[in-house]
Design an enzyme around this catalytic site. Structure first.
Site, PDB file in Angstrom:
ATOM      1  N   LYS A  66     -20.507   8.414   6.996  1.00 18.80           N
ATOM      2  CA  LYS A  66     -19.795   6.612   7.577  1.00 18.80           C
ATOM      3  C   LYS A  66     -19.133   6.377   6.550  1.00 18.80           C
ATOM      4  O   LYS A  66     -18.346   5.700   7.321  1.00 18.80           O
ATOM      5  CB  LYS A  66     -21.195   6.454   8.190  1.00 18.80           C
ATOM      6  CG  LYS A  66     -22.150   6.969   9.165  1.00 18.80           C
ATOM      7  CD  LYS A  66     -23.263   6.659   9.574  1.00 18.80           C
ATOM      8  CE  LYS A  66     -23.684   7.047   8.515  1.00 18.80           C
ATOM      9  NZ  LYS A  66     -24.546   7.741   8.434  1.00 18.80           N
ATOM     10  N   ARG A 120     -29.682   1.504  13.499  1.00 15.95           N
ATOM     11  CA  ARG A 120     -30.081   2.519  14.104  1.00 15.95           C
ATOM     12  C   ARG A 120     -31.396   2.777  14.563  1.00 15.95           C
ATOM     13  O   ARG A 120     -31.859   3.537  14.584  1.00 15.95           O
ATOM     14  CB  ARG A 120     -31.300   2.520  12.064  1.00 15.95           C
ATOM     15  CG  ARG A 120     -29.851   3.608  11.474  1.00 15.95           C
ATOM     16  CD  ARG A 120     -30.937   3.940  10.149  1.00 15.95           C
ATOM     17  NE  ARG A 120     -30.378   4.696   8.892  1.00 15.95           N
ATOM     18  CZ  ARG A 120     -29.532   4.563   7.719  1.00 15.95           C
ATOM     19  NH1 ARG A 120     -28.326   3.660   7.595  1.00 15.95           N
ATOM     20  NH2 ARG A 120     -28.725   5.917   7.608  1.00 15.95           N
ATOM     21  N   ARG A 166     -28.329   9.921  -5.990  1.00 12.07           N
ATOM     22  CA  ARG A 166     -29.220   9.914  -5.427  1.00 12.07           C
ATOM     23  C   ARG A 166     -30.738  10.230  -4.864  1.00 12.07           C
ATOM     24  O   ARG A 166     -30.709  11.581  -4.785  1.00 12.07           O
ATOM     25  CB  ARG A 166     -29.031   9.192  -3.822  1.00 12.07           C
ATOM     26  CG  ARG A 166     -28.281   7.606  -3.235  1.00 12.07           C
ATOM     27  CD  ARG A 166     -27.311   8.066  -2.630  1.00 12.07           C
ATOM     28  NE  ARG A 166     -28.393   8.175  -0.973  1.00 12.07           N
ATOM     29  CZ  ARG A 166     -27.584   7.543   0.379  1.00 12.07           C
ATOM     30  NH1 ARG A 166     -26.788   7.062   0.763  1.00 12.07           N
ATOM     31  NH2 ARG A 166     -28.501   7.315   1.646  1.00 12.07           N
ATOM     32  N   ARG A 212     -34.261  12.461   6.688  1.00 13.59           N
ATOM     33  CA  ARG A 212     -33.563  11.648   7.599  1.00 13.59           C
ATOM     34  C   ARG A 212     -33.159  12.470   8.796  1.00 13.59           C
ATOM     35  O   ARG A 212     -32.701  11.640   9.553  1.00 13.59           O
ATOM     36  CB  ARG A 212     -32.306  11.604   6.351  1.00 13.59           C
ATOM     37  CG  ARG A 212     -33.293  10.468   5.015  1.00 13.59           C
ATOM     38  CD  ARG A 212     -32.603  10.464   4.189  1.00 13.59           C
ATOM     39  NE  ARG A 212     -31.406  10.453   3.633  1.00 13.59           N
ATOM     40  CZ  ARG A 212     -30.143  11.275   3.121  1.00 13.59           C
ATOM     41  NH1 ARG A 212     -30.654  11.815   2.047  1.00 13.59           N
ATOM     42  NH2 ARG A 212     -28.954  10.458   2.908  1.00 13.59           N
TER      43      ARG A 212
HETATM   44  P1  ADP Z   1     -27.442   8.186   5.090  1.00 11.73           P
HETATM   45  O1  ADP Z   1     -26.331   7.486   5.981  1.00 11.73           O
HETATM   46  O2  ADP Z   1     -26.672   9.377   4.083  1.00 11.73           O
HETATM   47  O3  ADP Z   1     -28.517   8.196   5.314  1.00 11.73           O
HETATM   48  P2  ADP Z   1     -27.454   5.212   3.392  1.00 11.73           P
HETATM   49  O4  ADP Z   1     -27.387   5.377   2.608  1.00 11.73           O
HETATM   50  O5  ADP Z   1     -27.133   4.733   5.124  1.00 11.73           O
HETATM   51  O6  ADP Z   1     -27.931   6.307   3.888  1.00 11.73           O
HETATM   52  O7  ADP Z   1     -29.626   4.864   4.110  1.00 11.73           O
HETATM   53  C1  ADP Z   1     -30.339   4.802   3.090  1.00 11.73           C
HETATM   54  C2  ADP Z   1     -31.610   4.980   3.762  1.00 11.73           C
HETATM   55  O8  ADP Z   1     -31.815   3.006   3.452  1.00 11.73           O
HETATM   56  C3  ADP Z   1     -31.894   5.468   5.082  1.00 11.73           C
HETATM   57  O9  ADP Z   1     -32.666   6.394   4.910  1.00 11.73           O
HETATM   58  C4  ADP Z   1     -33.213   4.260   4.953  1.00 11.73           C
HETATM   59  O10 ADP Z   1     -34.252   3.837   4.356  1.00 11.73           O
HETATM   60  C5  ADP Z   1     -32.852   2.468   4.742  1.00 11.73           C
HETATM   61  N1  ADP Z   1     -31.977   2.260   6.283  1.00 11.73           N
HETATM   62  C6  ADP Z   1     -30.457   1.799   5.810  1.00 11.73           C
HETATM   63  N2  ADP Z   1     -30.025   1.180   6.593  1.00 11.73           N
HETATM   64  C7  ADP Z   1     -31.588   0.764   7.445  1.00 11.73           C
HETATM   65  C8  ADP Z   1     -31.574   0.715   8.804  1.00 11.73           C
HETATM   66  N3  ADP Z   1     -30.424   0.023  10.036  1.00 11.73           N
HETATM   67  N4  ADP Z   1     -32.142   0.003   9.380  1.00 11.73           N
HETATM   68  C9  ADP Z   1     -33.550   1.035   8.862  1.00 11.73           C
HETATM   69  N5  ADP Z   1     -33.678   1.607   7.707  1.00 11.73           N
HETATM   70  C10 ADP Z   1     -32.496   2.057   7.363  1.00 11.73           C
END
Ligand code: ADP
Length: 218
Positions: free
Chosen positions: A14, A89, A156, A167
């Site tokens: 993404k 999400r 990370r 996740r």
């Molecule tokens: P990835 O898509 O690689 O899991 P992201 O950088 O998009 O990683 O997100 C990292 C973390 O941030 C998620 O595992 C969650 O804990 C939090 N997060 C990100 N976006 C959201 C969202 N829309 N709702 C809830 N938690 C979120």
């Protein structure tokens, strides 16, 4: 002008593709994960709260995320579109978003689990600008240094095997069902499938742009 959501499991690409679509589409990219990593650096109650979820691979509570995204969307200049990376999400987040803006398109990234695990465990991020690399498939020119800004690369804290597993579970249980919400609302969906971890990002970006052309959104 296009308002898009880029949708897919963690490690599906993404952020990598959104950053490369930003300039051809002339849009802002909003990545909630990046916003939370900034918030986590702050030593205040919100930073501590967000950290306790992100580090376990759990979703930050809807009320927090919804407020954060509302503030960020308000900063987009009039007439400019956006790509949302990592939002919505949950169904609640999707419903709330539909009250604030119109979504023109969902880009769905379909990637088998083994590639996701492979990619996330070798992923590196620039501490300075957030650019994404991979020690096997998307190497920087100089090891440990960002090509774009010269910043240091790091792994990370949520890219560890146990948290990655959480996740992926969270994605399948809470996020994947959102797709139906958009299908039922009649929002066009572009599917892009990855079959090899070696595929260069440019190939994906070109296919996605072709999909947008067909829909007359580019
Ligand atoms: P990835 O898509 O690689 O899991 P992201 O950088 O998009 O990683 O997100 C990292 C973390 O941030 C998620 O595992 C969650 O804990 C939090 N997060 C990100 N976006 C959201 C969202 N829309 N709702 C809830 N938690 C979120």
């Amino acid at each position: 002008m296009v308002n898009a959501i880029i949708f897919g499991a963690p490690g599906s690409g993404k952020g990598t593709y959104a950053s490369r679509l930003q300039s051809p589409l002339e849009v802002d990219v909003i990545a909630t994960g990046d916003i939370f990593r900034e918030i986590m650096k702050e030593e205040n109650p919100l930073g501590t709260k967000v950290k306790s979820y992100v580090e376990k691979g759990l979703l930050v509570p809807d009320n927090v995320v919804i407020e954060v995204i509302k503030q960020r969307l308000a900063k987009i200049p009039k007439g400019k579109g956006f790509i949302l990376d990592g939002y919505p999400r949950t169904i609640e987040q999707a419903k709330n978003l539909s009250k604030i803006v119109k979504i023109d398109l969902v880009i769905q990234l379909i990637v088998p689990d083994w590639i996701i695990i492979e990619r996330l465990s070798t992923r590196r991020i620039c501490k300075n600008c957030g650019a994404v690399y991979n020690t096997r498939y998307l190497k920087p020119k100089v090891e440990g240094i960002c090509d774009k800004c010269g910043g240091p690369l790091y792994q990370r804290s949520d890219d560890t095997p146990e948290v990655i597993k959480n996740r992926i579970d969270v994605y399948e249980r809470q996020t994947q069902p959102i797709l139906r919400f958009y299908k039922e609302a009649g929002v066009p969906i572009i599917d892009f499938k990855t079959e090899s971890p070696e595929m260069p990002p440019e190939v994906a970006v070109e296919k996605i742009l072709n999909g947008l052309k067909k829909l007359q959104l580019f």
